[in-house]
Write a protein that holds these residues in place. Structure first.
Motif, mmCIF file in Angstrom:
data_model
loop_
_atom_site.group_PDB
_atom_site.id
_atom_site.type_symbol
_atom_site.label_atom_id
_atom_site.label_comp_id
_atom_site.label_asym_id
_atom_site.label_seq_id
_atom_site.Cartn_x
_atom_site.Cartn_y
_atom_site.Cartn_z
ATOM 1 N N VAL A 92 -39.187 -15.788 65.065
ATOM 2 C CA VAL A 92 -38.317 -16.496 66.008
ATOM 3 C C VAL A 92 -39.051 -16.593 67.345
ATOM 4 O O VAL A 92 -39.459 -15.556 67.891
ATOM 5 C CB VAL A 92 -36.981 -15.741 66.197
ATOM 6 N N ILE A 124 -39.898 -16.351 70.963
ATOM 7 C CA ILE A 124 -39.379 -15.832 72.238
ATOM 8 C C ILE A 124 -39.785 -16.824 73.330
ATOM 9 O O ILE A 124 -39.045 -17.072 74.270
ATOM 10 C CB ILE A 124 -39.997 -14.445 72.552
ATOM 11 N N ARG A 140 -40.116 -20.299 74.438
ATOM 12 C CA ARG A 140 -39.334 -21.428 73.930
ATOM 13 C C ARG A 140 -39.753 -22.777 74.517
ATOM 14 O O ARG A 140 -39.177 -23.807 74.172
ATOM 15 C CB ARG A 140 -37.854 -21.174 74.202
ATOM 16 N N THR A 141 -40.725 -22.777 75.431
ATOM 17 C CA THR A 141 -41.244 -24.056 75.948
ATOM 18 C C THR A 141 -42.767 -24.001 75.929
ATOM 19 O O THR A 141 -43.357 -22.916 75.813
ATOM 20 C CB THR A 141 -40.784 -24.301 77.396
ATOM 21 N N GLN A 177 -43.984 -21.846 78.744
ATOM 22 C CA GLN A 177 -43.889 -20.406 78.450
ATOM 23 C C GLN A 177 -44.989 -19.986 77.473
ATOM 24 O O GLN A 177 -45.579 -18.917 77.599
ATOM 25 C CB GLN A 177 -42.527 -20.081 77.849
ATOM 26 N N PHE A 224 -40.648 -3.822 68.643
ATOM 27 C CA PHE A 224 -39.364 -4.067 69.318
ATOM 28 C C PHE A 224 -38.858 -5.473 69.001
ATOM 29 O O PHE A 224 -37.693 -5.666 68.637
ATOM 30 C CB PHE A 224 -39.517 -3.890 70.834
ATOM 31 N N ILE A 225 -39.735 -6.468 69.135
ATOM 32 C CA ILE A 225 -39.308 -7.856 68.905
ATOM 33 C C ILE A 225 -38.902 -8.065 67.446
ATOM 34 O O ILE A 225 -37.848 -8.628 67.142
ATOM 35 C CB ILE A 225 -40.425 -8.844 69.314
ATOM 36 N N THR A 260 -37.992 -5.830 65.213
ATOM 37 C CA THR A 260 -36.772 -5.080 64.867
ATOM 38 C C THR A 260 -35.545 -5.804 65.420
ATOM 39 O O THR A 260 -34.493 -5.849 64.781
ATOM 40 C CB THR A 260 -36.851 -3.639 65.430
ATOM 41 N N MET A 261 -35.704 -6.376 66.612
ATOM 42 C CA MET A 261 -34.618 -7.177 67.205
ATOM 43 C C MET A 261 -34.280 -8.362 66.299
ATOM 44 O O MET A 261 -33.095 -8.636 66.024
ATOM 45 C CB MET A 261 -35.097 -7.666 68.580
ATOM 46 N N VAL A 262 -35.327 -9.039 65.831
ATOM 47 C CA VAL A 262 -35.117 -10.179 64.931
ATOM 48 C C VAL A 262 -34.423 -9.703 63.658
ATOM 49 O O VAL A 262 -33.475 -10.336 63.156
ATOM 50 C CB VAL A 262 -36.468 -10.861 64.588
ATOM 51 N N LYS A 317 -30.742 -9.002 64.328
ATOM 52 C CA LYS A 317 -30.002 -10.252 64.553
ATOM 53 C C LYS A 317 -29.698 -10.963 63.238
ATOM 54 O O LYS A 317 -28.579 -11.403 62.993
ATOM 55 C CB LYS A 317 -30.836 -11.199 65.431
ATOM 56 N N LYS A 358 -28.924 -22.348 62.204
ATOM 57 C CA LYS A 358 -29.124 -21.658 63.479
ATOM 58 C C LYS A 358 -30.312 -22.265 64.221
ATOM 59 O O LYS A 358 -31.266 -21.567 64.602
ATOM 60 C CB LYS A 358 -29.372 -20.165 63.225
ATOM 61 N N SER A 363 -30.703 -23.313 67.096
ATOM 62 C CA SER A 363 -30.928 -22.949 68.500
ATOM 63 C C SER A 363 -32.002 -21.870 68.643
ATOM 64 O O SER A 363 -32.640 -21.760 69.697
ATOM 65 C CB SER A 363 -29.621 -22.467 69.125
ATOM 66 N N TYR A 364 -32.208 -21.088 67.583
ATOM 67 C CA TYR A 364 -33.250 -20.047 67.635
ATOM 68 C C TYR A 364 -34.660 -20.640 67.521
ATOM 69 O O TYR A 364 -35.631 -19.956 67.808
ATOM 70 C CB TYR A 364 -33.059 -19.043 66.493
#
Lengths: 431, 228
Positions: A93, A95, A97-98, A101, A141-142, A144-146, A149, A387, A389-390
């Protein structure tokens, strides 16, 4: 010991996967969304860096060019760490997003990696800035967050596309930190085999930061374990659940095997073998068939699976042959590595080992024929319709993808050049 | 939310950041535990890891000696075999060196019979020793009944003096100084005799046909005491 041979085989496997993966990425005709395309490239360069790192370290430090071995191995690991963090920022996913970035992210990580490498050159390999344990924390961390979610997304408990994202997050975590999960119990029992794992020695802050990265890896593994036990209790067990169960269960066995070990090694660096000082023969063998096998063999095999199963590389008629060759090379080399391990456990004559190798490769290639087609024919799609938006849509030119390859080629060439200069200067890496 | 371009999108989407808060809390608590273990519980072990250990090594020496004699004919070579079993010491004692003292005198009883020529030699094989040691003396000869002394240094690096070593472990240094391979095998001492005939040897019964050679050996043994 067989560890050196295993490291060499691991290096070859990683290099083969990285180089052939890059060829496939550059020649594929089918459309791939931007973050998967970049992820494929980054994973290829990650494996190339690991190939360089494992390859040079397999030579060992008992050589006249030990500084080249030490520095190029360390630099390759630093680039590996930077690439892993970049991968986590866009895949599965994004992080970032542009495009802005994305470019800032690449620039920051490039500067961070160069500063980290510079600190090795101007200070010492064991200074706190030179550590590579931070990569475990950021990536873990990223991902595990994914995982949290997408595995626990309300109303989508049975959506294959949603669960596919959590699966790939688990596989990426295991790919990067799987060898640490084999030692997870040691963190809580205060065992030497965990707290002395791969320390350089000589700088307590540097070693603490490294050990902290390992501890974070254990915590991410535990969170996923608890999550999967919960899902299994609800009847929603998946193949990736078994993978994490197996890795954590091996952690139990490792504790039984290594809990009494009082390690005496000091200094050395990652996977140089110094951490094995103080282990009995059986404990060393156990370390080889668990951590070293993951480190050298499972990583490339997981990488191959992620490439094809999640559609990072799309196979069509144009590049099918290269894809098959890549899979066969990996199977053959991995099979010979497995035999190397068996030989370290049971002494076999050359005739017998050649015979077993032949049979194993025949089975391996037979397996490849049957399963390669199913692996590439139906790559898992990400849940863009459900989904979306992700997954922001960004447009990148072919030249922008190529710029990553050029940058990485320059960085690796530069790294090897600096290692050679440091060797010629006769510098003390620890002072 | 689809047009939300912030990098915090993943963390706050769908659950207002609850999972992010949960994950962050677990990591902070877990790393605090790790820090406590690293800096408090494991402090001594970690500090010891950074301290290069120093080991004092001294040696307790003993000697064992014995002698034997051989009657060797003119123009012949006899082999005197020596092995660890001949000494009969326990396995914890290491062989440092072996010294052979070879003596003889003219025993023919003939008037004015000159000393015989005796050649002694130790071939560097069949016995594990420090054969490259420059202080070894592996051959000698005499034709005037002088005493000959041969020396073989067995354990490499051993000179009997106490020393201090840095690094490694106690087990490492114990292994270093208890290598029973040195001193294994059979050491051969070859002795050749070439008799010198007395001036009246043309007379019946006046021949000098052999010589009695005395071999005395002395073995220096040691046991290492290693303290950190």
């Amino acid at each position: 010991m067989a560890v050196d041979g295993l490291l060499a085989v691991g290096g070859i496997l990683s290099l083969a996967l990285g180089v052939s993966g890059l060829i496939l990425v550059n020649t594929q005709k089918l459309e791939v969304i931007w973050n998967k395309r970049f992820a494929a490239q980054l994973l290829c360069w990650i494996f190339i860096c690991k190939g360089v790192s494992n390859g040079v370290r397999s030579i060992g430090y008992e050589t006249d060019v030990w500084r080249i071995v030490l520095y190029s191995g360390h630099f390759a690991d630093q680039i590996f760490s930077g690439l892993m963090m970049m991968l986590a920022l866009i895949f599965p996913v994004p992080i970032l997003r542009t495009k802005k970035q994305f470019k800032i992210g690449i620039s920051v990580l490039l500067i961070y990696t160069i500063i980290s490498m510079g600190s090795v050159v101007f200070f010492a390999v064991n200074n706190p800035l030179a550590g590579v344990g931070d990569g475990y924390i950021v990536c873990g961390f990223i991902w595990t967050m994914v995982y949290l979610k997408f595995r626990f997304m309300e109303g989508h408990e049975d959506n294959k596309e949603i669960l596919g994202v959590s699966d790939v997050a688990i596989l990426l975590i295991i790919l990067v930190i799987g060898h640490i999960l084999f030692r997870w119990i040691g963190m809580f029992t205060g065992s030497d085999y965990f707290y002395f794992m791969d320390l350089y020695g000589g700088n307590v802050i540097s070693d603490y930061l490294w050990s902290m990265g390992l501890a974070a890896a254990v915590l991410f593994g535990l969170i996923i374990l608890v999550g999967e036990i919960y899902q299994a209790s609800k009847g929603r067990i998946r193949v990736t659940s078994y993978v994490i169960f197996i890795y954590m269960a091996i952690g139990f066995l490792t504790h039984i095997m290594l809990s009494g070990a009082k390690l005496t090694g000091s200094g050395g660096g990652t996977l140089t073998g110094t951490e094995l000082d103080g282990l009995t023969t059986w404990q060393s063998i156990w370390t080889e068939i668990t951590s070293s096998v993951h480190f050298t063999m499972m990583r490339p095999i997981l990488g191959l699976y992620i490439f094809f199963h999640y559609g990072l590389i799309r196979i069509s008629e144009d590049n099918e042959q290269v894809g098959k060759t890549m899979a066969i090379v990996l199977i053959v080399v991995a099979t010979s590595a497995l035999l190397e391990i068996v030989q370290s456990l049971i002494p076999l004559t050359e005739m017998l080992s050649a015979g077993i190798l032949g049979i194993a490769i025949a089975f391996g290639i037979g397996w490849e024929e049957r399963s390669f087609q199913s692996l590439i024919s139906n790559p898992l799609r990400f849940p863009i319709r459900v989904k979306g938006s992700y997954f922001p849509e960004l447009d990148f030119d072919r030249s922008e993808f190529q710029a990553v390859n050029k940058m990485m080629s320059i960085l690796i060439g530069f790294m090897i050049g600096v290692a050679c200069v440091l060797h010629l200067s006769g510098v003390n890496p620890y002072a | 939310m689809a047009d939300d371009q912030s990098i915090g999108f993943l963390f706050k989407e769908d659950d207002s950041g609850r999972k992010f808060a949960l994950l962050s809390t677990i990591i902070v608590v877990g790393l605090a535990f790790h820090g406590y273990m690293f800096f408090v519980v494991k402090e001594n072990d970690i500090q010891n890891k950074y301290t290069i250990p120093s080991f004092s090594i001294d040696f307790e020496e003993t000697t064992v000696q014995d002698s034997d004699s051989l009657l060797i004919g003119n123009g012949e070579t006899e082999v005197y075999s020596f092995s660890r079993e001949l000494i009969g010491v326990n396995s914890s004692s290491m062989l440092a060196r072996i010294t052979f003292t070879i003596t003889y005198e003219e025993t023919s009883g003939q008037l004015a019979d000159p000393c015989d020529e005796v050649l002694v030699n130790i071939p560097p094989n069949g016995f594990v020793a420090d054969w490259q040691n420059a202080a070894n003396k592996l051959s000698d000869s005499s034709d005037d009944c002088e005493t000959m002394t041969l020396t073989v240094f067995v354990y490499p690096g051993y000179n009997g003096e106490a020393m201090t070593e840095q690094g490694q472990s106690k087990e490492y240094w114990e292994t270093m100084w208890t290598n029973g391979t040195y001193g294994s095998g059979v050491l051969s001492l070859e002795i050749s005799v070439d008799t010198n005939q007395p001036p009246g040897s043309i007379l019946p019964g006046a021949n000098d046909d052999n010589e009695e050679i005395n071999v005395q050996w002395e073995v220096t043994l040691f046991e290492a005491n290693i303290e950190r």
